[in-house]
Design a protein around this motif. Structure first.
Motif: not given
Length: 68
Positions: A59-60, A63-64
Protein backbone atom coordinates in the motif's frame (compact mmCIF):
# COMPACT_ATOMS: atom_id res chain seq x y z
CA UNK A 1 -10.94 -20.84 2.45
CA UNK A 2 -12.38 -24.26 2.90
CA UNK A 3 -16.02 -24.86 3.84
CA UNK A 4 -14.91 -27.76 6.02
CA UNK A 5 -15.44 -27.17 9.73
CA UNK A 6 -12.22 -29.12 10.37
CA UNK A 7 -10.12 -26.99 8.02
CA UNK A 8 -7.95 -25.88 10.94
CA UNK A 9 -6.86 -27.95 13.87
CA UNK A 10 -7.18 -26.41 17.30
CA UNK A 11 -4.12 -27.18 19.44
CA UNK A 12 -5.06 -25.63 22.80
CA UNK A 13 -8.29 -25.22 24.75
CA UNK A 14 -9.14 -21.49 24.87
CA UNK A 15 -10.40 -21.92 28.45
CA UNK A 16 -7.75 -24.01 30.24
CA UNK A 17 -4.92 -24.18 27.64
CA UNK A 18 -4.73 -27.98 27.79
CA UNK A 19 -3.90 -29.90 24.61
CA UNK A 20 -6.15 -32.95 25.06
CA UNK A 21 -8.83 -31.99 22.52
CA UNK A 22 -11.13 -34.21 20.47
CA UNK A 23 -13.53 -33.29 17.66
CA UNK A 24 -17.24 -33.77 18.38
CA UNK A 25 -20.23 -34.30 16.10
CA UNK A 26 -22.38 -31.56 17.62
CA UNK A 27 -22.10 -28.64 17.41
CA UNK A 28 -20.72 -28.78 13.90
CA UNK A 29 -17.01 -27.96 14.01
CA UNK A 30 -16.95 -28.37 17.78
CA UNK A 31 -14.12 -29.58 19.99
CA UNK A 32 -14.25 -31.18 23.44
CA UNK A 33 -11.52 -30.54 25.98
CA UNK A 34 -10.93 -33.67 28.05
CA UNK A 35 -9.28 -31.65 30.81
CA UNK A 36 -12.05 -29.14 31.58
CA UNK A 37 -14.99 -30.92 29.84
CA UNK A 38 -15.94 -27.84 27.78
CA UNK A 39 -17.24 -28.17 24.24
CA UNK A 40 -16.50 -25.17 22.03
CA UNK A 41 -16.22 -23.96 18.47
CA UNK A 42 -13.73 -21.52 16.99
CA UNK A 43 -14.79 -19.34 14.10
CA UNK A 44 -12.89 -16.65 12.23
CA UNK A 45 -14.89 -13.42 12.09
CA UNK A 46 -12.75 -11.53 9.55
CA UNK A 47 -9.23 -10.89 8.30
CA UNK A 48 -7.82 -7.40 8.73
CA UNK A 49 -5.63 -7.12 5.63
CA UNK A 50 -4.48 -3.65 6.61
CA UNK A 51 -2.32 -5.18 9.37
CA UNK A 52 -0.44 -7.71 7.22
CA UNK A 53 3.18 -6.41 6.96
CA UNK A 54 3.58 -7.20 3.24
CA UNK A 55 0.24 -5.58 2.51
CA UNK A 56 1.21 -2.43 4.42
CA UNK A 57 4.42 -2.19 2.36
CA UNK A 58 2.49 -2.72 -0.90
CA UNK A 59 0.00 0.00 0.00
CA UNK A 60 2.84 2.41 0.85
CA UNK A 61 4.53 1.66 -2.48
CA UNK A 62 1.29 2.28 -4.36
CA UNK A 63 0.90 5.69 -2.69
CA UNK A 64 4.54 6.61 -3.44
CA UNK A 65 4.25 5.54 -7.06
CA UNK A 66 6.15 2.26 -7.15
CA UNK A 67 8.83 0.17 -5.42
CA UNK A 68 11.99 1.87 -4.20
Amino acid sequence: MSDSPRASVIYYCPFCAEEDLRPVEEPRGGWRCNACARVFTVQMASLDTTRIPGRVREEAELHRGGPS
